[in-house]
Design an enzyme around this catalytic site. Structure first.
Site, mmCIF file in Angstrom:
data_model
loop_
_atom_site.group_PDB
_atom_site.id
_atom_site.type_symbol
_atom_site.label_atom_id
_atom_site.label_comp_id
_atom_site.label_asym_id
_atom_site.label_seq_id
_atom_site.Cartn_x
_atom_site.Cartn_y
_atom_site.Cartn_z
ATOM 1 C CG HIS A 264 -2.080 0.902 1.121
ATOM 2 N ND1 HIS A 264 -2.006 2.244 1.388
ATOM 3 C CD2 HIS A 264 -3.339 0.648 0.723
ATOM 4 C CE1 HIS A 264 -3.202 2.777 1.171
ATOM 5 N NE2 HIS A 264 -4.031 1.836 0.764
ATOM 6 C CG ASP A 320 -8.447 -4.280 -2.870
ATOM 7 O OD1 ASP A 320 -9.637 -4.037 -2.592
ATOM 8 O OD2 ASP A 320 -7.730 -3.499 -3.511
HETATM 9 N N1 ACO Z 1 4.171 -7.908 -4.226
HETATM 10 C C1 ACO Z 1 5.511 -7.892 -4.371
HETATM 11 N N2 ACO Z 1 6.255 -6.750 -4.323
HETATM 12 C C2 ACO Z 1 5.609 -5.588 -4.113
HETATM 13 C C3 ACO Z 1 4.220 -5.537 -3.952
HETATM 14 C C4 ACO Z 1 3.487 -6.756 -4.010
HETATM 15 N N3 ACO Z 1 2.177 -6.781 -3.881
HETATM 16 N N4 ACO Z 1 3.838 -4.261 -3.773
HETATM 17 C C5 ACO Z 1 4.959 -3.522 -3.812
HETATM 18 N N5 ACO Z 1 6.022 -4.327 -4.017
HETATM 19 C C6 ACO Z 1 7.433 -3.894 -4.064
HETATM 20 C C7 ACO Z 1 7.764 -3.216 -5.383
HETATM 21 O O1 ACO Z 1 8.237 -4.148 -6.337
HETATM 22 C C8 ACO Z 1 8.810 -2.209 -4.968
HETATM 23 O O2 ACO Z 1 10.037 -2.896 -4.806
HETATM 24 P P1 ACO Z 1 11.430 -2.140 -5.181
HETATM 25 O O3 ACO Z 1 11.562 -1.072 -4.138
HETATM 26 O O4 ACO Z 1 12.453 -3.212 -5.083
HETATM 27 O O5 ACO Z 1 11.270 -1.578 -6.576
HETATM 28 C C9 ACO Z 1 8.360 -1.773 -3.579
HETATM 29 O O6 ACO Z 1 7.598 -2.883 -3.071
HETATM 30 C C10 ACO Z 1 7.494 -0.521 -3.575
HETATM 31 O O7 ACO Z 1 6.446 -0.684 -4.523
HETATM 32 P P2 ACO Z 1 5.819 0.500 -5.382
HETATM 33 O O8 ACO Z 1 5.046 -0.081 -6.517
HETATM 34 O O9 ACO Z 1 6.860 1.508 -5.686
HETATM 35 O O10 ACO Z 1 4.859 1.110 -4.293
HETATM 36 P P3 ACO Z 1 3.637 2.071 -4.566
HETATM 37 O O11 ACO Z 1 3.366 2.776 -3.311
HETATM 38 O O12 ACO Z 1 3.835 2.877 -5.803
HETATM 39 O O13 ACO Z 1 2.450 1.036 -4.915
HETATM 40 C C11 ACO Z 1 0.755 -0.575 -4.679
HETATM 41 C C12 ACO Z 1 1.533 0.562 -4.006
HETATM 42 C C13 ACO Z 1 0.362 -0.170 -6.102
HETATM 43 C C14 ACO Z 1 -0.525 -0.813 -3.889
HETATM 44 C C15 ACO Z 1 1.615 -1.854 -4.698
HETATM 45 O O14 ACO Z 1 1.927 -2.255 -3.384
HETATM 46 C C16 ACO Z 1 0.954 -3.000 -5.462
HETATM 47 O O15 ACO Z 1 1.061 -3.089 -6.687
HETATM 48 N N6 ACO Z 1 0.211 -3.911 -4.732
HETATM 49 C C17 ACO Z 1 -0.546 -4.947 -5.383
HETATM 50 C C18 ACO Z 1 -1.840 -4.355 -5.919
HETATM 51 C C19 ACO Z 1 -2.824 -4.016 -4.813
HETATM 52 O O16 ACO Z 1 -3.042 -4.794 -3.893
HETATM 53 N N7 ACO Z 1 -3.465 -2.836 -4.928
HETATM 54 C C20 ACO Z 1 -4.496 -2.411 -3.989
HETATM 55 C C21 ACO Z 1 -4.032 -1.281 -3.119
HETATM 56 S S1 ACO Z 1 -5.228 -0.890 -1.889
HETATM 57 C C22 ACO Z 1 -6.422 -0.069 -2.710
HETATM 58 O O17 ACO Z 1 -6.190 0.632 -3.647
HETATM 59 C C23 ACO Z 1 -7.788 -0.237 -2.273
#
Ligand code: ACO
Length: 383
Positions: A264, A320
């Site tokens: 998140h 979620d």
């Molecule tokens: N699984 C594995 N790795 C992850 C995940 C995940 N679910 N989420 C983030 N990471 C990692 C990324 O690869 C990144 O690693 P790095 O630093 O080595 O590049 C790091 O964690 C940070 O991730 P970002 O994408 O930069 O974080 P951001 O804050 O932009 O994104 C997000 C947040 C989009 C929610 C992300 O965690 C994700 O894609 N999660 C899965 C989708 C999801 O569950 N979305 C629902 C969010 S809640 C809502 O909107 C109601």
């Protein structure tokens, strides 16, 4: 020198709001002063809607008034229902919802009225109508006639009733209570992407229906609301609890996939909504006699919690993750999960839009131009 772009607008504060507080470090969520745990345990969804729209809880009479207004306004214009029957039956339900809400604007006498009173009426109407659209679509696309909403039910009860296929029957209590908790938990969440989109839209002076359409289009993405359906598809792909370890190794550790429903932008601790939904998912799974999907989700979350990659990045289940199990156990089609999110979040979107209208300034950030300069014009025949 130009400022460095803040990719994803992380940490940028764009408004002051009285709707909710999201404390990502402590894993805390508060709707206008009330902890989410208290609301999930006690509140009817309409109570939360009243709270977010009026900045206080309703008394008994006011709550019954709002419940009745939402139920009354939930009926769809016949022309919109007729249009919905023409949509392709295999349309993505979020694309369907986006289109149907856009159509509603043209049949709403208040749609271009920006007064406080008209915006309140539209918030109530859209909240009722979106629920009816979701339930009606789930029937229309399966070749059944939609069931109109009842005026004596709460929104959660009406949804279960309209979905059930049994006109004049009483909505299942376990299902409507679970839907009510889900709606309470999802109603509002600070400056999330879809709320921001709806605020940007109305900050131009555009109307509330347009703002809700922007919200729906933004919520649809798998990085936002779309993650609940993606999480369930992932659990279905894993299929059995004994496959979790191997799936995690192949797809996450050795592959480049993400665990949907984990991570998140704001929460760097457990999302408090996920903690509540985990309990509900387990209870529903036990009462349904099928614990398999809950076990898969739990084991995968445990695998992530024990893994240094997830620990270092502070990645925990978000709202979620376990909501997918709750909705699946209630027998909802997976592609209807995201519309259900919209059914609830419309309350937060409309609360934020009313805040925006009350103290508006055009939202218009800047961009650093990094393209070329001074290019000579070449006539099209010579390119
Ligand atoms: N699984 C594995 N790795 C992850 C995940 C995940 N679910 N989420 C983030 N990471 C990692 C990324 O690869 C990144 O690693 P790095 O630093 O080595 O590049 C790091 O964690 C940070 O991730 P970002 O994408 O930069 O974080 P951001 O804050 O932009 O994104 C997000 C947040 C989009 C929610 C992300 O965690 C994700 O894609 N999660 C899965 C989708 C999801 O569950 N979305 C629902 C969010 S809640 C809502 O909107 C109601």
């Amino acid at each position: 020198m130009a400022e460095v772009a803040k990719k994803g607008l992380e940490g940028i504060v764009v408004a002051e709001s009285k709707t909710s507080l999201v404390n990502g470090q402590e894993g805390k969520l508060v709707y206008h002063g009330y902890d989410i745990e208290t609301l999930a345990a006690n509140a009817q969804f309409e109570e939360v809607a009243f709270l977010l729209w009026n900045e206080r809880l309703p008394n008994k009479q006011e709550l019954e008034g709002l419940r009745a207004s939402i139920a009354h306004e939930a009926a769809l214009p016949a022309d919109v229902l007729a249009q919905m029957r023409q949509y392709p039956k295999d349309a993505d339900p979020m694309a369907m919802l986006r289109t149907a809400v856009s159509a509603l604007a043209m049949f709403d006498k208040d749609s271009e009225d920006q007064s406080v009173e008209a915006n309140r009426r539209k918030a109530i109407r859209l909240t009722g109508q979106i629920t009816t659209i979701c339930a009606a679509w789930n029937r229309i696309r399966k070749g059944h006639d939609p069931i109109p909403p009842r005026k004596d039910l709460t929104l959660a009860q009406n949804f279960v009733y309209m979905l059930s296929g049994k006109a004049n029957s009483e909505p299942d209590l376990t299902a409507s209570n679970a839907i009510n908790v889900y709606l309470v938990l999802l109603a509002e969440h600070g400056m999330n992407a879809s709320t921001f989109a709806s605020r940007v839209t109305v900050a131009t002076g555009s109307d509330m229906h347009s703002g809700v359409v922007s919200g729906i289009g933004t919520l649809k993405g798998p990085s936002h609301g779309g993650a609940n359906a993606e999480a369930m598809r992932m659990f279905l792909e894993i299929d059995e609890p004994e496959n979790v370890a191997n799936w995690f190794k192949t797809n996450i550790k050795e592959g480049d996939r993400r665990i949907m429903g984990i991570g998140h932008r704001i929460y760097k601790a457990l999302d408090p909504r996920a903690a509540i939904l985990e309990q509900h998912a387990e209870a529903l799974a036990k009462s349904s006699g099928n614990l398999k999907w809950f076990q898969i989700a739990k084991q995968l979350a445990d695998a992530a919690r024990a893994d240094s990659y997830f620990i270092e990045r502070k990645l925990y289940p978000n709202v979620d993750y376990y909501s997918a199990i709750v909705l699946y156990t209630l027998d909802l089609d997976v592609d209807m999960f995201v519309p259900l999110f919209a059914m609830s979040r419309v309350v937060g979107w409309t609360a934020h839009m009313m805040e925006q209208f009350a103290n508006n300034r055009l939202i218009r950030p800047d961009v650093n131009y990094v393209g070329p300069m001074g290019l000579a014009w070449v006539p099209v025949e010579q390119r």
